[in-house]
Design a protein around this motif. Structure first.
Motif, mmCIF file in Angstrom:
data_model
loop_
_atom_site.group_PDB
_atom_site.id
_atom_site.type_symbol
_atom_site.label_atom_id
_atom_site.label_comp_id
_atom_site.label_asym_id
_atom_site.label_seq_id
_atom_site.Cartn_x
_atom_site.Cartn_y
_atom_site.Cartn_z
ATOM 1 N N ALA A 28 0.834 -1.207 0.000
ATOM 2 C CA ALA A 28 0.000 0.000 0.000
ATOM 3 C C ALA A 28 0.866 1.255 0.000
ATOM 4 N N GLY A 29 1.959 1.232 0.757
ATOM 5 C CA GLY A 29 2.842 2.390 0.819
ATOM 6 C C GLY A 29 3.538 2.668 -0.499
ATOM 7 N N ILE A 30 4.049 1.629 -1.139
ATOM 8 C CA ILE A 30 4.708 1.807 -2.435
ATOM 9 C C ILE A 30 3.728 2.375 -3.455
ATOM 10 N N SER A 31 2.518 1.850 -3.453
ATOM 11 C CA SER A 31 1.490 2.362 -4.357
ATOM 12 C C SER A 31 1.171 3.819 -4.064
ATOM 13 N N LEU A 32 1.055 4.151 -2.787
ATOM 14 C CA LEU A 32 0.718 5.517 -2.396
ATOM 15 C C LEU A 32 1.761 6.512 -2.890
ATOM 16 N N GLY A 33 3.035 6.136 -2.806
ATOM 17 C CA GLY A 33 4.087 7.014 -3.304
ATOM 18 C C GLY A 33 3.921 7.320 -4.778
ATOM 19 N N GLY A 34 3.619 6.302 -5.586
ATOM 20 C CA GLY A 34 3.431 6.515 -7.018
ATOM 21 C C GLY A 34 2.211 7.341 -7.339
ATOM 22 N N ILE A 35 1.114 7.083 -6.647
ATOM 23 C CA ILE A 35 -0.118 7.829 -6.894
ATOM 24 C C ILE A 35 0.085 9.306 -6.593
ATOM 25 N N LYS A 36 0.771 9.608 -5.509
ATOM 26 C CA LYS A 36 0.981 11.001 -5.130
ATOM 27 C C LYS A 36 1.863 11.735 -6.140
ATOM 28 N N VAL A 37 2.972 11.117 -6.541
ATOM 29 C CA VAL A 37 3.871 11.769 -7.491
ATOM 30 C C VAL A 37 3.172 12.001 -8.827
ATOM 31 N N CYS A 38 2.503 10.991 -9.333
ATOM 32 C CA CYS A 38 1.857 11.091 -10.647
ATOM 33 C C CYS A 38 0.705 12.086 -10.637
ATOM 34 N N ARG A 39 -0.054 12.114 -9.559
ATOM 35 C CA ARG A 39 -1.250 12.959 -9.519
ATOM 36 C C ARG A 39 -0.917 14.430 -9.712
ATOM 37 N N GLU A 40 0.135 14.920 -9.060
ATOM 38 C CA GLU A 40 0.460 16.340 -9.178
ATOM 39 C C GLU A 40 0.886 16.696 -10.597
ATOM 40 N N ILE A 41 1.638 15.819 -11.239
ATOM 41 C CA ILE A 41 2.081 16.091 -12.606
ATOM 42 C C ILE A 41 0.899 16.043 -13.563
ATOM 43 N N ILE A 42 0.014 15.085 -13.381
ATOM 44 C CA ILE A 42 -1.183 14.990 -14.225
ATOM 45 C C ILE A 42 -2.034 16.246 -14.080
ATOM 46 N N MET A 43 -2.231 16.696 -12.847
ATOM 47 C CA MET A 43 -3.036 17.895 -12.627
ATOM 48 C C MET A 43 -2.396 19.125 -13.260
#
Length: 445
Positions: free
Chosen positions: A336-351
């Motif tokens: 869950a933690g590894i996934s959370l790191g990726g989701i957070k990094v990608c989300r800001e760039i996508i936005m």
């Protein structure tokens, strides 16, 4: 479901390189304060009111639903007002400096429940009002602080670097917000816990707010009326589909936060200190993976990186559902933690890419509106959380800590695994049909 390619990166400031004007590290410290304070609320308020104070789970579900609706309404309003603010101090800073004392102060009131409100319906009404007030302050802070990101950091490489600091330190704040409180409230109580975090988070946020400066060119654009502000954003169909996917992801992370104290207590039959251990594993995994995800974005592209991160989240739900001991539970928490790191990094760039495209098409910056609508998705996910709580009562007979029913261990095994697995799969399928790439921006040196 339509797809789109992302626009060329905007360059509002050309007099100096963005990296010399603003500090990704200071912005990250602000994220630490923003997230650590919120986690002290979101990670423990339901546990405190249900299991410690005896609020019935059905009453808690009602509060959570009303709270989510209020949250969904106030986010777009405050985003619109923020975008249209014009002062010599900028658009966001006046909101942030005004909201900061309310944000830290109301957290203390969440846990400092006066004695007359500790019984019956009085506890319900106190919780409803104080959660409303906290959410209003949280919205002011989160909308305005996140809306700074595309304006402060405009080059793709700088955004990737800034996103790593922002998400890394923000995730570290979440780690501290989850791991430290059980030790504090076990020894000193919930009120000292809230006071200590209010002080630390307030200082970090003040640093992030005052160190970075908004681009003065953004103030020259004329304010937009309500129709123009929201109309153009609501035409952005890929963004709207993305918010739906984010709603399901936020539901999953919200369920993890809400369910973990109960899951540790009833399913793993472990001590309160294990709650801290599980949260520590999640967020250490997220922190350590942030820089790796940042590199993967450059190699794989933003879409493939996002899909991988969501896929790992689905795997974590399966592992947590199968866990009957601490070892398996720790493996699920790490995933869950590894996934959370990726989701957070990608989300800001996508936005940032969505916002850039809108700027290129319309000539106006709408960061507040975009981020407010994205935040609505997270708040609407709380309605799904409330439905999950209601199902616990219907399927497993769980009422409260005073009346947990005959199968509390299975109730929270179900909550922490079944819903997250289903909704992360749906989120993955939605994202697989969209394009998040910004080829021209990524070509910048």
């Amino acid at each position: 479901m339509s797809t789109t390619s992302e626009p060329q990166q905007s360059q509002l400031s050309v007099t100096l390189p963005i990296a010399t004007q603003n500090s990704p590290i200071a912005y990250g410290f602000g994220s630490f304060g923003l997230e650590s304070l919120y986690i002290v609320f979101a990670g423990f308020y339901m546990f405190y009111y249900i299991d410690e104070l005896g609020l019935a789970v059905a009453m808690a579900a009602i509060i959570n639903t009303i709270y989510a609706i209020w949250d969904a309404v106030n986010d777009p309003i405050l985003g619109f007002l923020s975008d249209n603010t014009r002062t010599r101090w900028g658009r966001r800073r006046p909101w942030l400096l005004t909201g900061l004392p309310f944000y830290v102060g109301i957290l203390v009131l969440v846990y400092a429940v006066p004695k007359p409100f500790l019984q019956g319906n009085a506890l319900f009404w106190y919780a409803l009002v104080i959660f409303f007030l906290f959410e209003g302050a949280r919205t002011i802070m989160s909308i305005n602080y996140t809306a700074l990101f595309p304006e402060l950091f405009q080059d793709f490489r700088e955004r990737t670097r800034a996103s790593s600091y922002y998400q890394g330190l923000g995730t570290f704040g979440e780690l501290i917000g989850f791991v430290i409180p059980p030790f504090i409230y076990a020894k000193f109580g919930f009120v000292p816990m809230a006071i200590s975090f209010a002080g630390i988070a307030g200082i970090a946020l003040f640093m992030g707010i005052t160190r970075n400066k908004e681009d003065p060119k953004a103030l020259k654009a004329p304010p937009l009326d309500l129709k123009d502000a929201f109309g153009e954003v609501l035409k952005d169909r890929p963004f709207l589909w993305f918010t739906i996917a984010v709603t399901f992801i936020m539901f999953t992370t919200g369920v993890y936060s809400l369910a973990t104290p109960f899951w540790v207590k009833y399913t793993l039959a472990a001590s309160p200190q294990v709650i801290s251990l599980i949260f520590a594993i999640v967020f250490i995994g997220a922190i350590l993976s942030v820089s790796i995800w940042g590199r993967l974005v450059r190699v794989l592209g933003i879409k493939r990186s996002w899909l991988w991160s969501v896929g790992v989240m689905a795997a974590s739900a399966m592992i947590l559902g199968l866990a009957s001991n601490l070892v398996v539970g720790a493996i699920g928490a790490a995933a869950a933690g590894i996934s959370l790191g990726g989701i957070k990094v990608c989300r800001e760039i996508i936005m940032a890419n969505f916002i850039d495209r809108n700027l290129k098409r319309t000539g106006h910056r709408r960061e507040g509106v975009y981020y407010s609508l994205l935040h609505v998705s997270g708040k609407l996910s709380k309605i799904l959380e409330s439905l999950g709580l209601v199902l616990l009562g219907l399927l497993f007979g769980y009422v409260s800590g005073e009346n947990p029913g005959p199968q509390p261990e299975n109730a929270f095994r179900f909550l922490i695994s079944v819903f997250p697995l289903v909704f992360t799969i749906i989120a993955w399928l939605i994202a697989s049909r969209l394009s998040f790439e910004n080829k021209q921006a990524e070509a910048h040196p």
